[in-house]
Design a protein around this motif. Structure first.
Motif, PDB file in Angstrom:
ATOM      1  N   GLY A   6       0.820  -1.200   0.000  1.00 49.66           N
ATOM      2  CA  GLY A   6       0.000   0.000   0.000  1.00 49.66           C
ATOM      3  C   GLY A   6       0.851   1.245   0.000  1.00 49.66           C
ATOM      4  N   GLN A   7       0.312   2.277   0.637  1.00 53.42           N
ATOM      5  CA  GLN A   7       0.989   3.571   0.628  1.00 53.42           C
ATOM      6  C   GLN A   7       0.781   4.308   1.937  1.00 53.42           C
ATOM      7  OE1 GLN A   7      -1.254   6.682  -1.669  1.00 53.42           O
ATOM      8  NE2 GLN A   7      -2.314   4.871  -2.460  1.00 53.42           N
ATOM      9  N   LEU A   8       1.775   5.081   2.289  1.00 54.09           N
ATOM     10  CA  LEU A   8       1.703   6.012   3.408  1.00 54.09           C
ATOM     11  C   LEU A   8       1.798   7.412   2.835  1.00 54.09           C
ATOM     12  CD1 LEU A   8       4.366   4.393   5.784  1.00 54.09           C
ATOM     13  CD2 LEU A   8       1.897   3.956   5.732  1.00 54.09           C
ATOM     14  N   ARG A   9       1.188   8.360   3.516  1.00 48.83           N
ATOM     15  CA  ARG A   9       1.304   9.772   3.128  1.00 48.83           C
ATOM     16  C   ARG A   9       1.936  10.539   4.278  1.00 48.83           C
ATOM     17  NH1 ARG A   9      -0.156  10.841  -2.335  1.00 48.83           N
ATOM     18  NH2 ARG A   9      -1.550   9.137  -2.896  1.00 48.83           N
ATOM     19  N   VAL A  10       2.987  11.277   3.967  1.00 46.63           N
ATOM     20  CA  VAL A  10       3.646  12.161   4.928  1.00 46.63           C
ATOM     21  C   VAL A  10       3.785  13.522   4.252  1.00 46.63           C
ATOM     22  CG1 VAL A  10       4.900  10.259   6.048  1.00 46.63           C
ATOM     23  CG2 VAL A  10       5.984  11.507   4.171  1.00 46.63           C
ATOM     24  N   ASP A  11       4.145  14.551   4.989  1.00 45.55           N
ATOM     25  CA  ASP A  11       4.388  15.841   4.352  1.00 45.55           C
ATOM     26  C   ASP A  11       5.531  15.677   3.354  1.00 45.55           C
ATOM     27  OD1 ASP A  11       2.395  17.163   5.760  1.00 45.55           O
ATOM     28  OD2 ASP A  11       3.760  17.719   7.387  1.00 45.55           O
ATOM     29  N   ALA A  12       5.356  16.214   2.161  1.00 48.82           N
ATOM     30  CA  ALA A  12       6.360  16.062   1.104  1.00 48.82           C
ATOM     31  C   ALA A  12       7.744  16.502   1.568  1.00 48.82           C
ATOM     32  CB  ALA A  12       5.934  16.840  -0.140  1.00 48.82           C
ATOM     33  N   ALA A  13       7.815  17.563   2.330  1.00 56.23           N
ATOM     34  CA  ALA A  13       9.112  18.083   2.793  1.00 56.23           C
ATOM     35  C   ALA A  13       9.791  17.126   3.780  1.00 56.23           C
ATOM     36  CB  ALA A  13       8.922  19.443   3.452  1.00 56.23           C
ATOM     37  N   ASP A  14       9.023  16.219   4.389  1.00 57.06           N
ATOM     38  CA  ASP A  14       9.556  15.306   5.400  1.00 57.06           C
ATOM     39  C   ASP A  14       9.801  13.895   4.877  1.00 57.06           C
ATOM     40  OD1 ASP A  14       9.345  17.376   7.251  1.00 57.06           O
ATOM     41  OD2 ASP A  14       7.325  16.758   7.863  1.00 57.06           O
ATOM     42  N   ARG A  15       9.420  13.615   3.635  1.00 59.51           N
ATOM     43  CA  ARG A  15       9.478  12.235   3.136  1.00 59.51           C
ATOM     44  C   ARG A  15      10.875  11.638   3.175  1.00 59.51           C
ATOM     45  NH1 ARG A  15       7.717  10.635  -2.854  1.00 59.51           N
ATOM     46  NH2 ARG A  15       9.687  11.652  -3.300  1.00 59.51           N
ATOM     47  N   ASP A  16      11.882  12.355   2.690  1.00 61.31           N
ATOM     48  CA  ASP A  16      13.233  11.796   2.664  1.00 61.31           C
ATOM     49  C   ASP A  16      13.738  11.497   4.070  1.00 61.31           C
ATOM     50  OD1 ASP A  16      13.216  11.879  -0.087  1.00 61.31           O
ATOM     51  OD2 ASP A  16      14.430  13.707  -0.223  1.00 61.31           O
ATOM     52  N   ALA A  17      13.476  12.397   5.003  1.00 54.41           N
ATOM     53  CA  ALA A  17      13.894  12.175   6.384  1.00 54.41           C
ATOM     54  C   ALA A  17      13.149  10.988   6.992  1.00 54.41           C
ATOM     55  CB  ALA A  17      13.664  13.431   7.218  1.00 54.41           C
ATOM     56  N   TYR A  18      11.877  10.849   6.669  1.00 55.83           N
ATOM     57  CA  TYR A  18      11.102   9.722   7.171  1.00 55.83           C
ATOM     58  C   TYR A  18      11.713   8.414   6.682  1.00 55.83           C
ATOM     59  CZ  TYR A  18       7.202   6.690   8.317  1.00 55.83           C
ATOM     60  OH  TYR A  18       6.434   5.682   8.837  1.00 55.83           O
ATOM     61  N   LEU A  19      12.011   8.343   5.391  1.00 56.30           N
ATOM     62  CA  LEU A  19      12.590   7.123   4.835  1.00 56.30           C
ATOM     63  C   LEU A  19      13.971   6.832   5.414  1.00 56.30           C
ATOM     64  CD1 LEU A  19      11.408   7.475   1.152  1.00 56.30           C
ATOM     65  CD2 LEU A  19      10.698   5.713   2.806  1.00 56.30           C
ATOM     66  N   THR A  20      14.773   7.866   5.604  1.00 52.49           N
ATOM     67  CA  THR A  20      16.086   7.670   6.230  1.00 52.49           C
ATOM     68  C   THR A  20      15.910   7.099   7.630  1.00 52.49           C
ATOM     69  OG1 THR A  20      17.081   9.436   4.926  1.00 52.49           O
ATOM     70  CG2 THR A  20      18.192   8.846   6.982  1.00 52.49           C
ATOM     71  N   GLY A  21      14.920   7.594   8.346  1.00 52.79           N
ATOM     72  CA  GLY A  21      14.643   7.102   9.687  1.00 52.79           C
ATOM     73  C   GLY A  21      14.142   5.675   9.725  1.00 52.79           C
ATOM     74  N   CYS A  22      13.685   5.163   8.583  1.00 54.09           N
ATOM     75  CA  CYS A  22      13.179   3.788   8.499  1.00 54.09           C
ATOM     76  C   CYS A  22      14.252   2.777   8.095  1.00 54.09           C
ATOM     77  CB  CYS A  22      12.038   3.721   7.486  1.00 54.09           C
ATOM     78  SG  CYS A  22      10.549   4.578   8.015  1.00 54.09           S
ATOM     79  N   ALA A  23      15.443   3.236   7.768  1.00 49.21           N
ATOM     80  CA  ALA A  23      16.482   2.331   7.258  1.00 49.21           C
ATOM     81  C   ALA A  23      16.774   1.187   8.221  1.00 49.21           C
ATOM     82  CB  ALA A  23      17.753   3.111   6.942  1.00 49.21           C
ATOM     83  N   LYS A  24      16.854   1.473   9.503  1.00 53.88           N
ATOM     84  CA  LYS A  24      17.156   0.418  10.481  1.00 53.88           C
ATOM     85  C   LYS A  24      16.018  -0.608  10.540  1.00 53.88           C
ATOM     86  CE  LYS A  24      18.749  -0.463  15.113  1.00 53.88           C
ATOM     87  NZ  LYS A  24      19.425   0.055  16.272  1.00 53.88           N
ATOM     88  N   VAL A  25      14.784  -0.145  10.456  1.00 57.24           N
ATOM     89  CA  VAL A  25      13.636  -1.047  10.469  1.00 57.24           C
ATOM     90  C   VAL A  25      13.669  -1.964   9.251  1.00 57.24           C
ATOM     91  CG1 VAL A  25      11.112  -1.156  10.321  1.00 57.24           C
ATOM     92  CG2 VAL A  25      12.202   0.495  11.828  1.00 57.24           C
ATOM     93  N   VAL A  26      14.011  -1.417   8.093  1.00 50.88           N
ATOM     94  CA  VAL A  26      14.099  -2.224   6.879  1.00 50.88           C
ATOM     95  C   VAL A  26      15.182  -3.285   7.050  1.00 50.88           C
ATOM     96  CG1 VAL A  26      14.617  -2.194   4.405  1.00 50.88           C
ATOM     97  CG2 VAL A  26      13.188  -0.382   5.404  1.00 50.88           C
ATOM     98  N   GLU A  27      16.327  -2.910   7.571  1.00 52.20           N
ATOM     99  CA  GLU A  27      17.409  -3.873   7.824  1.00 52.20           C
ATOM    100  C   GLU A  27      16.947  -4.968   8.781  1.00 52.20           C
ATOM    101  OE1 GLU A  27      20.891  -1.912   9.281  1.00 52.20           O
ATOM    102  OE2 GLU A  27      21.182  -0.762   7.450  1.00 52.20           O
TER     103      GLU A  27
END
Length: 94
Positions: A6-27
């Motif tokens: 599916g999809q998540l929606r975050v503020d466009a200006a925050d998307r890259d930071a959100y994804l960077t913050g998820c890197a450990k979870v993905v690992e």
């Protein structure tokens, strides 16, 4: 097999930071027992959209990893979400 997509929606200006913050979870997910694939990615067209794709062997594997869900700080950034669980009975070559 279980697919979460599916999809998540975050503020466009925050998307890259959100994804960077998820890197450990993905690992952690990719290293978890029963995880066949796990990806969170920026959408190519919509700047506020994050695409979600997970593939798990069983419900038990998913539940063991998932626990309580996202951290409160991450959950607070999600403006909207449309994510579904699919139970797959067979896989065929394309």
């Amino acid at each position: 097999m279980i697919i979460i997509a599916g999809q998540l929606r975050v503020d466009a200006a925050d998307r890259d930071a959100y994804l960077t913050g998820c890197a450990k979870v993905v690992e952690q997910a990719r290293a978890a027992a029963g995880c066949l694939d796990f990806a969170l990615s920026a959408d190519a067209l919509e700047p506020d959209r994050i695409n979600v794709y997970e593939r798990w062997e069983t419900d038990e594997d998913l539940a063991r990893f998932r626990g309580a869900g996202p951290e409160p700080e991450q959950a607070a950034q999600i403006r909207d979400a449309e994510v579904h669980k699919y139970r797959i009975s067979g896989v065929e070559a394309p």
